[in-house]
Design an enzyme around this catalytic site. Sequence first.
Site, PDB file in Angstrom:
ATOM      1  N   HIS A 259       0.684   5.106   6.814  1.00  0.00           N
ATOM      2  CA  HIS A 259       1.309   5.643   5.601  1.00  0.00           C
ATOM      3  C   HIS A 259       1.789   7.083   5.764  1.00  0.00           C
ATOM      4  O   HIS A 259       1.135   7.884   6.431  1.00  0.00           O
ATOM      5  CB  HIS A 259       0.310   5.581   4.435  1.00  0.00           C
ATOM      6  CG  HIS A 259      -0.284   4.228   4.258  1.00  0.00           C
ATOM      7  ND1 HIS A 259      -1.529   3.879   4.743  1.00  0.00           N
ATOM      8  CD2 HIS A 259       0.211   3.117   3.661  1.00  0.00           C
ATOM      9  CE1 HIS A 259      -1.787   2.612   4.454  1.00  0.00           C
ATOM     10  NE2 HIS A 259      -0.746   2.127   3.792  1.00  0.00           N
TER      11      HIS A 259
ATOM     12  N   SER B 262       0.802  -1.224   0.000  1.00  0.00           N
ATOM     13  CA  SER B 262       0.000   0.000   0.000  1.00  0.00           C
ATOM     14  C   SER B 262       0.832   1.272   0.000  1.00  0.00           C
ATOM     15  O   SER B 262       0.319   2.345  -0.337  1.00  0.00           O
ATOM     16  CB  SER B 262      -0.938   0.009   1.217  1.00  0.00           C
ATOM     17  OG  SER B 262      -0.205  -0.076   2.425  1.00  0.00           O
TER      18      SER B 262
ATOM     19  N   ASP C 217      -1.974   8.597   7.880  1.00  0.00           N
ATOM     20  CA  ASP C 217      -2.914   7.788   8.665  1.00  0.00           C
ATOM     21  C   ASP C 217      -2.127   6.871   9.591  1.00  0.00           C
ATOM     22  O   ASP C 217      -0.972   7.155   9.914  1.00  0.00           O
ATOM     23  CB  ASP C 217      -3.881   7.016   7.750  1.00  0.00           C
ATOM     24  CG  ASP C 217      -3.170   6.022   6.824  1.00  0.00           C
ATOM     25  OD1 ASP C 217      -1.960   5.764   7.014  1.00  0.00           O
ATOM     26  OD2 ASP C 217      -3.827   5.492   5.907  1.00  0.00           O
TER      27      ASP C 217
END
Length: 373
Positions: free
Chosen positions: A340, A43, A337
């Site tokens: 990340h 991600s 967040d």
Amino acid sequence: MGSGGAVLSEYVLVVYLLWLTILAGRACSQEAQVPCFFIFGDSLVDNGNNNGILTLARANYRPYGIDFPQGTTGRFTNGRTYVDVLAQLLGFPNYIPPYARTRGSALVRGANFASGASGIRDETGNNLGDHMSMNQQVANFGRAVQQMSRYFRGDFNALNSYLSKCIFYSGMGSNDYLNNYFMPDFYSTGSDYTINAFAAALLQDYSRQLTQLYNFGARKVVVTAVGQIGCIPYQLARYNSNNSSSRCNEDINKAIILFNSGLRKMVDRFNKGQLPAANFVFLDSYQSTKDLVLNARSYGFEVVDKGCCGVGRNNGQITCLPLQQACDDRRKYLFWDAFHPTEVANIVLAKKSYTSKSHSYAYPINIQQLAML
């Protein structure tokens, strides 16, 4: 005209259109330093491959992408990812598209195969739903090579020569710890392996996967270490009491250091003859993320232990929810967040790995030097 002439005419037209596409891309802004850029990972660099699959690991909703020119695309941050910035530094006129939406002649400029929640091991991330593991990403690249071969008239020597000039980026391993080894309620690896044995097992699998990329034509390869994930807001929220909100999970950090050390040694082996004509670059993401925290003020960061968007302690207990209000001044936050980095952090990390002369960031050369080889 006979059938052979028709086939030849079609081939000439396809090649002509292909090179028009490439030349048009080069004409924009500045010429790209390499002909193509291929991306593998999780991600941290996924830019939309998970949008259409059944998974909790997706970011195709606001406020993700709040600062990205194209809006919400599936990137797990507020703006550009690390590889978006790197593509710009390499001179690409456009962002590298996700493989899920890239086919045909567009593949010759590159594609992003990364998938949120993915890992080196196939089962990693299953707790979050579907994803493309590194094995699947490599297999998808193999299919892409077959598609690209059509534009080289099946001449794999010509295709391999072309691919040897491209940059390949691979960032794997974080989820094998976060969403596997250190998640005992869902996975048995924590009891099946010591931290040394698990690192060795990961590195053995990863070596095989990177060798497959080499066999498909990769020669200029950037591999990134796992960052200091024992210090991300998610870990601070889970493992710290209210009285020690800055204490990292050092059990995870120690395990990561073992993996990273082995990865750097693997790069040395690849470069010293195990993979002839290969040039691998090791990015020490652990050291660079640690540096961002220790020297936060010099980079303009004021908040290094909380997410800009999230729920609970450190905004790290639950990740950013749909339509949730994010922090106002995102430039002051290291983390977007629970997991990340913000776009600003990605810009700093990309610029350092691109031009840094310090082996603490890029070893044995930086990415700019790799592109010039």
